[in-house]
Design an enzyme around this catalytic site. Structure first.
Site, PDB file in Angstrom:
ATOM      1  N   LYS A  11      51.495  39.325  31.436  1.00 51.88           N
ATOM      2  CA  LYS A  11      49.867  38.163  30.634  1.00 51.88           C
ATOM      3  C   LYS A  11      50.200  37.884  29.249  1.00 51.88           C
ATOM      4  CE  LYS A  11      48.258  38.090  35.534  1.00 51.88           C
ATOM      5  NZ  LYS A  11      47.830  37.585  36.846  1.00 51.88           N
ATOM      6  N   HIS A  96      53.293  30.299  38.060  1.00 51.13           N
ATOM      7  CA  HIS A  96      52.239  30.942  38.388  1.00 51.13           C
ATOM      8  C   HIS A  96      51.268  30.877  38.733  1.00 51.13           C
ATOM      9  CE1 HIS A  96      49.303  34.120  37.337  1.00 51.13           C
ATOM     10  NE2 HIS A  96      49.864  35.179  38.129  1.00 51.13           N
ATOM     11  N   GLU A 168      51.366  35.052  45.877  1.00 52.99           N
ATOM     12  CA  GLU A 168      50.663  35.589  45.130  1.00 52.99           C
ATOM     13  C   GLU A 168      49.340  35.026  45.932  1.00 52.99           C
ATOM     14  OE1 GLU A 168      51.583  37.859  41.475  1.00 52.99           O
ATOM     15  OE2 GLU A 168      50.986  35.833  40.943  1.00 52.99           O
ATOM     16  N   GLY A 174      43.926  39.235  40.383  1.00 47.21           N
ATOM     17  CA  GLY A 174      42.927  39.578  38.965  1.00 47.21           C
ATOM     18  C   GLY A 174      41.554  40.221  40.056  1.00 47.21           C
ATOM     19  N   SER A 214      46.564  41.784  43.016  1.00 43.72           N
ATOM     20  CA  SER A 214      44.917  43.279  42.827  1.00 43.72           C
ATOM     21  C   SER A 214      46.707  44.515  43.439  1.00 43.72           C
ATOM     22  CB  SER A 214      44.499  43.424  43.555  1.00 43.72           C
ATOM     23  OG  SER A 214      43.298  42.571  42.862  1.00 43.72           O
ATOM     24  N   GLY A 235      50.131  42.518  37.986  1.00 40.06           N
ATOM     25  CA  GLY A 235      49.543  42.163  36.572  1.00 40.06           C
ATOM     26  C   GLY A 235      47.975  43.114  35.753  1.00 40.06           C
ATOM     27  N   GLY A 236      47.037  43.330  36.153  1.00 43.68           N
ATOM     28  CA  GLY A 236      46.380  44.069  35.710  1.00 43.68           C
ATOM     29  C   GLY A 236      47.230  45.677  36.035  1.00 43.68           C
TER      30      GLY A 236
END
Ligand code: 13P
Length: 254
Positions: A11, A96, A168, A174, A214, A235-236
């Site tokens: 991102k 996305h 997703e 997130g 997640s 992501g994270g």
């Protein structure tokens, strides 16, 4: 058998400097892992640097987070598929949920970009997924089918096979809230059913469908061992080199 594909969506994170120390750790951990496809998806400003660092590394591929559908011209602030491909990127994330929700991307736009990606020899990672309100209203299948038919319109079997889908659920991105393995598997199986209708069973069987939302080392095994989950878009947890490497190793060992 579909080859698993694990991608890191950084991102709007990671300067060139930051990605340097990330890669120092990450590449040591995964350099020998050849049992699945690994994709790093940095922001545009970091693509060239990461590309250079991946130069001699066969098993870690590069992707971009977005592209424009036109080949070039007066589109201030936009990037073309050829510009991305020139940096040896193989993949591009399209549609996305953050682009759909924050930047007004519709299925029609995602469809134009998907065709342009194939023309530029990039494999699109097309993202779809429902919001919490849509799930609560029992509209998951309706939303997924609309997004799939709209985003993939006009792709032939070869192009579909070279397309990766990412399911997703927006409510899991997130938030620390992951879809249960059963919820995710049900959505993936439905997506494959719609792919069969759009194309044919043999083609649908070849398309890889990633789960995103997640994903972390602690839930990787239960999600990735589902029959229709062929990878993850992370992501994270992919911002931490060791965590992302751990997700890869856990998946490779399945
Ligand atoms: P998180 O893993 O941070 O939930 O993000 C998922 C995602 O949007 C990947 O594209």
């Amino acid at each position: 058998m579909r080859r698993k594909i694990i991608a890191a969506n950084w991102k709007m994170n990671m300067t060139v400097n930051e990605s340097g120390s990330y890669l120092d750790t990450f590449l040591l951990e995964v350099a020998e892992e050849k049992r699945l496809d690994i994709v790093l998806v940095p922001p545009f400003t970091t693509l060239a640097y990461v590309s250079e660092r991946l130069n001699k590394i066969q098993n870690v591929k590069l992707g971009a987070q977005n592209m424009h559908w036109e080949k070039g011209g007066a589109f201030t602030g936009e990037i073309s598929g050829a510009m991305i491909r020139e940096l040896f990127a193989r993949y591009v994330i399209l549609g996305h949920s953050e682009r759909r929700a924050l930047f007004g991307e519709t299925d029609a736009i995602v469809n134009k970009k998907t065709h342009a990606a194939h023309e530029a020899s990039l494999k699109p990672i097309v993202c779809i997924g429902e919001t919490l309100a849509e799930r609560d209203a029992d509209k998951v299948e309706q939303v997924l089918e609309t997004q799939l038919r709209g985003s993939l319109a006009g792709l032939d079997a070869k192009m579909l096979t070279d397309t990766v889908l990412a399911y997703e659920p927006v409510w899991a991105i997130g938030t620390g809230r992951t879809a249960s393995p059963e919820q995710a598997q049900a959505a993936h199986a439905f997506i494959r059913k719609v792919l069969t209708e759009i194309s044919d069973a043999a083609t649908a069987d070849k398309v890889r469908i990633q789960y995103g939302g997640s994903v972390k080392p602690g839930n990787t095994v239960e999600l990735l061992s589902q029959p229709d989950i062929d990878g993850a878009l992370v992501g994270g947890a992919a911002l931490v080199a060791r965590d992302f490497a751990e997700i890869i190793k856990l998946t490779a060992a399945l």
